[in-house]
Design a protein around this motif. Structure first.
Motif, PDB file in Angstrom:
ATOM      1  N   ARG A 182       0.804  -1.218   0.000  1.00 17.65           N
ATOM      2  CA  ARG A 182       0.000   0.000   0.000  1.00 17.65           C
ATOM      3  C   ARG A 182       0.842   1.276   0.000  1.00 17.65           C
ATOM      4  NH1 ARG A 182      -5.533  -0.686   1.144  1.00 17.65           N
ATOM      5  NH2 ARG A 182      -6.059  -2.878   1.456  1.00 17.65           N
ATOM      6  N   LEU A 183       2.168   1.130  -0.002  1.00 21.87           N
ATOM      7  CA  LEU A 183       3.020   2.320  -0.091  1.00 21.87           C
ATOM      8  C   LEU A 183       3.000   2.826  -1.526  1.00 21.87           C
ATOM      9  CD1 LEU A 183       6.099   1.280   2.067  1.00 21.87           C
ATOM     10  CD2 LEU A 183       3.881   2.138   2.768  1.00 21.87           C
ATOM     11  N   SER A 184       2.833   4.147  -1.728  1.00 22.05           N
ATOM     12  CA  SER A 184       2.629   4.689  -3.087  1.00 22.05           C
ATOM     13  C   SER A 184       3.750   5.589  -3.571  1.00 22.05           C
ATOM     14  CB  SER A 184       1.311   5.468  -3.125  1.00 22.05           C
ATOM     15  OG  SER A 184       1.335   6.526  -2.180  1.00 22.05           O
ATOM     16  N   ASP A 185       4.787   5.821  -2.753  1.00 21.13           N
ATOM     17  CA  ASP A 185       5.855   6.733  -3.165  1.00 21.13           C
ATOM     18  C   ASP A 185       6.871   6.010  -4.048  1.00 21.13           C
ATOM     19  OD1 ASP A 185       5.748   8.262   0.085  1.00 21.13           O
ATOM     20  OD2 ASP A 185       4.675   8.787  -1.738  1.00 21.13           O
ATOM     21  N   VAL A 186       6.400   5.561  -5.187  1.00 19.37           N
ATOM     22  CA  VAL A 186       7.258   4.820  -6.105  1.00 19.37           C
ATOM     23  C   VAL A 186       7.349   5.586  -7.414  1.00 19.37           C
ATOM     24  CG1 VAL A 186       7.591   2.666  -7.369  1.00 19.37           C
ATOM     25  CG2 VAL A 186       6.601   2.629  -5.073  1.00 19.37           C
ATOM     26  N   ILE A 187       8.586   5.804  -7.900  1.00 19.23           N
ATOM     27  CA  ILE A 187       8.799   6.507  -9.165  1.00 19.23           C
ATOM     28  C   ILE A 187       9.338   5.511 -10.174  1.00 19.23           C
ATOM     29  CG2 ILE A 187      10.057   8.354 -10.331  1.00 19.23           C
ATOM     30  CD1 ILE A 187      10.186   9.799  -7.656  1.00 19.23           C
ATOM     31  N   ALA A 188       8.595   5.299 -11.244  1.00 22.38           N
ATOM     32  CA  ALA A 188       9.028   4.376 -12.289  1.00 22.38           C
ATOM     33  C   ALA A 188       9.679   5.162 -13.418  1.00 22.38           C
ATOM     34  CB  ALA A 188       7.829   3.604 -12.819  1.00 22.38           C
ATOM     35  N   ARG A 189      10.935   4.838 -13.718  1.00 21.49           N
ATOM     36  CA  ARG A 189      11.653   5.496 -14.805  1.00 21.49           C
ATOM     37  C   ARG A 189      11.734   4.557 -16.006  1.00 21.49           C
ATOM     38  NH1 ARG A 189      16.740   9.001 -12.604  1.00 21.49           N
ATOM     39  NH2 ARG A 189      15.613  10.197 -11.019  1.00 21.49           N
ATOM     40  N   LEU A 190      11.391   5.103 -17.128  1.00 26.44           N
ATOM     41  CA  LEU A 190      11.474   4.301 -18.340  1.00 26.44           C
ATOM     42  C   LEU A 190      12.937   4.016 -18.665  1.00 26.44           C
ATOM     43  CD1 LEU A 190       8.794   6.013 -20.601  1.00 26.44           C
ATOM     44  CD2 LEU A 190       8.589   3.903 -19.304  1.00 26.44           C
ATOM     45  N   CYS A 191      13.217   2.776 -18.928  1.00 30.93           N
ATOM     46  CA  CYS A 191      14.564   2.328 -19.285  1.00 30.93           C
ATOM     47  C   CYS A 191      14.388   1.184 -20.270  1.00 30.93           C
ATOM     48  CB  CYS A 191      15.316   1.875 -18.048  1.00 30.93           C
ATOM     49  SG  CYS A 191      16.896   1.112 -18.422  1.00 30.93           S
ATOM     50  N   PRO A 192      14.872   1.324 -21.501  1.00 30.80           N
ATOM     51  CA  PRO A 192      14.570   0.315 -22.522  1.00 30.80           C
ATOM     52  C   PRO A 192      15.064  -1.082 -22.187  1.00 30.80           C
ATOM     53  CG  PRO A 192      16.217   1.894 -23.318  1.00 30.80           C
ATOM     54  CD  PRO A 192      15.655   2.447 -22.056  1.00 30.80           C
ATOM     55  N   LEU A 193      16.237  -1.207 -21.582  1.00 34.21           N
ATOM     56  CA  LEU A 193      16.736  -2.538 -21.237  1.00 34.21           C
ATOM     57  C   LEU A 193      15.855  -3.194 -20.192  1.00 34.21           C
ATOM     58  CD1 LEU A 193      18.858  -4.758 -21.449  1.00 34.21           C
ATOM     59  CD2 LEU A 193      20.231  -3.527 -19.760  1.00 34.21           C
ATOM     60  N   MET A 194      15.458  -2.449 -19.166  1.00 34.89           N
ATOM     61  CA  MET A 194      14.601  -3.012 -18.131  1.00 34.89           C
ATOM     62  C   MET A 194      13.225  -3.346 -18.696  1.00 34.89           C
ATOM     63  SD  MET A 194      13.655  -1.551 -14.331  1.00 34.89           S
ATOM     64  CE  MET A 194      15.320  -1.863 -13.733  1.00 34.89           C
ATOM     65  N   ALA A 195      12.698  -2.456 -19.538  1.00 34.91           N
ATOM     66  CA  ALA A 195      11.384  -2.713 -20.128  1.00 34.91           C
ATOM     67  C   ALA A 195      11.406  -3.981 -20.965  1.00 34.91           C
ATOM     68  CB  ALA A 195      10.969  -1.516 -20.985  1.00 34.91           C
ATOM     69  N   GLU A 196      12.500  -4.207 -21.679  1.00 36.60           N
ATOM     70  CA  GLU A 196      12.617  -5.412 -22.487  1.00 36.60           C
ATOM     71  C   GLU A 196      12.705  -6.653 -21.603  1.00 36.60           C
ATOM     72  OE1 GLU A 196      14.441  -5.566 -26.517  1.00 36.60           O
ATOM     73  OE2 GLU A 196      16.139  -6.361 -25.377  1.00 36.60           O
ATOM     74  N   ALA A 197      13.482  -6.584 -20.535  1.00 38.76           N
ATOM     75  CA  ALA A 197      13.673  -7.745 -19.666  1.00 38.76           C
ATOM     76  C   ALA A 197      12.396  -8.120 -18.927  1.00 38.76           C
ATOM     77  CB  ALA A 197      14.790  -7.457 -18.670  1.00 38.76           C
ATOM     78  N   ILE A 198      11.600  -7.136 -18.538  1.00 47.97           N
ATOM     79  CA  ILE A 198      10.393  -7.411 -17.761  1.00 47.97           C
ATOM     80  C   ILE A 198       9.427  -8.294 -18.537  1.00 47.97           C
ATOM     81  CG2 ILE A 198       8.285  -6.288 -16.908  1.00 47.97           C
ATOM     82  CD1 ILE A 198      10.071  -4.140 -15.696  1.00 47.97           C
ATOM     83  N   ARG A 199       9.472  -8.242 -19.855  1.00 51.62           N
ATOM     84  CA  ARG A 199       8.581  -9.077 -20.658  1.00 51.62           C
ATOM     85  C   ARG A 199       8.846 -10.571 -20.456  1.00 51.62           C
ATOM     86  NH1 ARG A 199       9.163  -8.850 -26.062  1.00 51.62           N
ATOM     87  NH2 ARG A 199      11.291  -8.072 -25.956  1.00 51.62           N
ATOM     88  N   PHE A 200      10.039 -10.904 -19.951  1.00 52.03           N
ATOM     89  CA  PHE A 200      10.386 -12.306 -19.727  1.00 52.03           C
ATOM     90  C   PHE A 200      10.017 -12.790 -18.323  1.00 52.03           C
ATOM     91  CE2 PHE A 200      13.187 -10.963 -23.139  1.00 52.03           C
ATOM     92  CZ  PHE A 200      13.204 -12.058 -24.002  1.00 52.03           C
ATOM     93  N   VAL A 201       9.570 -11.905 -17.461  1.00 49.75           N
ATOM     94  CA  VAL A 201       9.284 -12.270 -16.071  1.00 49.75           C
ATOM     95  C   VAL A 201       7.950 -13.002 -15.994  1.00 49.75           C
ATOM     96  CG1 VAL A 201       8.870 -11.430 -13.738  1.00 49.75           C
ATOM     97  CG2 VAL A 201      10.593 -10.318 -15.176  1.00 49.75           C
ATOM     98  N   GLY A 202       7.990 -14.281 -15.666  1.00 52.62           N
ATOM     99  CA  GLY A 202       6.781 -15.053 -15.422  1.00 52.62           C
ATOM    100  C   GLY A 202       5.722 -14.890 -16.500  1.00 52.62           C
ATOM    101  N   HIS A 203       4.480 -14.765 -16.058  1.00 58.50           N
ATOM    102  CA  HIS A 203       3.343 -14.538 -16.937  1.00 58.50           C
ATOM    103  C   HIS A 203       2.704 -13.198 -16.576  1.00 58.50           C
ATOM    104  CE1 HIS A 203       3.640 -18.643 -18.464  1.00 58.50           C
ATOM    105  NE2 HIS A 203       3.799 -19.033 -17.202  1.00 58.50           N
ATOM    106  N   ARG A 204       1.783 -12.748 -17.398  1.00 58.59           N
ATOM    107  CA  ARG A 204       1.205 -11.413 -17.212  1.00 58.59           C
ATOM    108  C   ARG A 204       0.657 -11.172 -15.805  1.00 58.59           C
ATOM    109  NH1 ARG A 204      -0.277  -7.660 -20.985  1.00 58.59           N
ATOM    110  NH2 ARG A 204      -0.046  -9.212 -22.636  1.00 58.59           N
TER     111      ARG A 204
END
Length: 264
Positions: A56-78
């Motif tokens: 429930r903590l909401s102070d999270v800042i997501a920064r776009l990073c192409p390498l991380m965005a590409e890798a996240i697609r391989f994490v588990g299932h949707r």
């Protein structure tokens, strides 16, 4: 299977979470996404006395990073990706996971907090062993700082797994900077070939000053394969994992080069 009994604390702030962790030592665990921790608890492989829920903590800042965005697609299932968190994945420190390798490849810095204060830890120093980091039992990972993405830097993340969504046999996070047909710098970090993300500095150094192309990348891939020390298990032999390092390194560098040339 169900987890062993535990005390549940739902944190409403970072300070609240730190208070929940204080005084419990290694018997406290942080629940972020929970897709890995809950499975371990259900199998009774992990038995925390206290579970501190930070969802429930909401102070999270997501920064776009192409390498991380590409890798996240391989994490588990949707559903797993939608439930999981970047910080939780990194703090869990599974050596077959994608994001720890990405964090090392990006030169990320982690900011941690306890009730005693704050400190910063380089991603290279954060991961120690399977499911083990330099994060103290009374600390939270509160920030992940990633350097500004350099203009013209190429990247690629590739992995091989038995089935889509399974843990990877081998993964590689690669970055590359090249201009006028010459490699200027690069990073190569592997998952699944050691107790933590494995950065192969010798292979990175072999890129610098060499012509950017398949011949160089094949040589670099051979160096990388010779530097890693994977283990054998019922999924794959060590030799097969080395072969994957060779193939994935070459392919990832070719993709990264193409993105360099396109100015991506």
């Amino acid at each position: 299977m169900k987890p062993a009994p535990f005390q549940y604390v739902r944190a409403s702030s970072i300070d609240d979470a730190l208070a929940g962790l204080a005084g419990h030592g290694d018997d406290a665990k942080v629940l972020a996404g929970g897709q890995s921790l809950i499975a371990l608890m259900n199998l009774r492989l992990v038995r925390p006395a206290v579970l501190v829920d930070i969802n429930r903590l909401s102070d999270v800042i997501a920064r776009l990073c192409p390498l991380m965005a590409e890798a996240i697609r391989f994490v588990g299932h949707r559903p797993i990706r939608n439930r999981g968190t970047v910080g939780g994945n990194l703090a869990h420190a599974d050596p077959t996971s994608e994001l720890p390798a990405v964090a090392v490849a990006l030169g990320a810095t982690f900011v941690t907090r306890s009730q005693k204060g704050q400190r910063t830890i380089a991603a290279d120093d954060f991961f120690v062993a399977p499911l083990s980091t330099t994060l103290a039992s009374n600390e939270l990972l509160t920030e992940v700082r990633i350097p500004v993405w350099p203009a013209g830097q190429g990247w690629a993340f590739m992995e091989v797994s038995p089935r889509a969504g399974d843990y990877a046999l081998v993964g590689v996070a690669a970055t590359l900077r090249a201009a006028d047909g010459v490699c200027q710098s690069g990073r190569l970090v592997y998952s699944g070939v050691g107790p933590r993300p494995i950065r192969v500095a010798k292979a990175e150094q072999a890129l610098v000053g060499c012509s950017s192309g398949e011949a160089t990348f094949r040589e670099v891939a051979e160096i990388a394969a010779g530097q890693v020390e994977p283990s054998s298990d019922f999924h794959a032999t060590a030799d097969y994992r080395r072969d994957l390092v060779r193939a994935l390194t070459r392919r990832a560098l070719m993709v990264a080069l193409d993105r360099c040339q396109k100015g991506a």
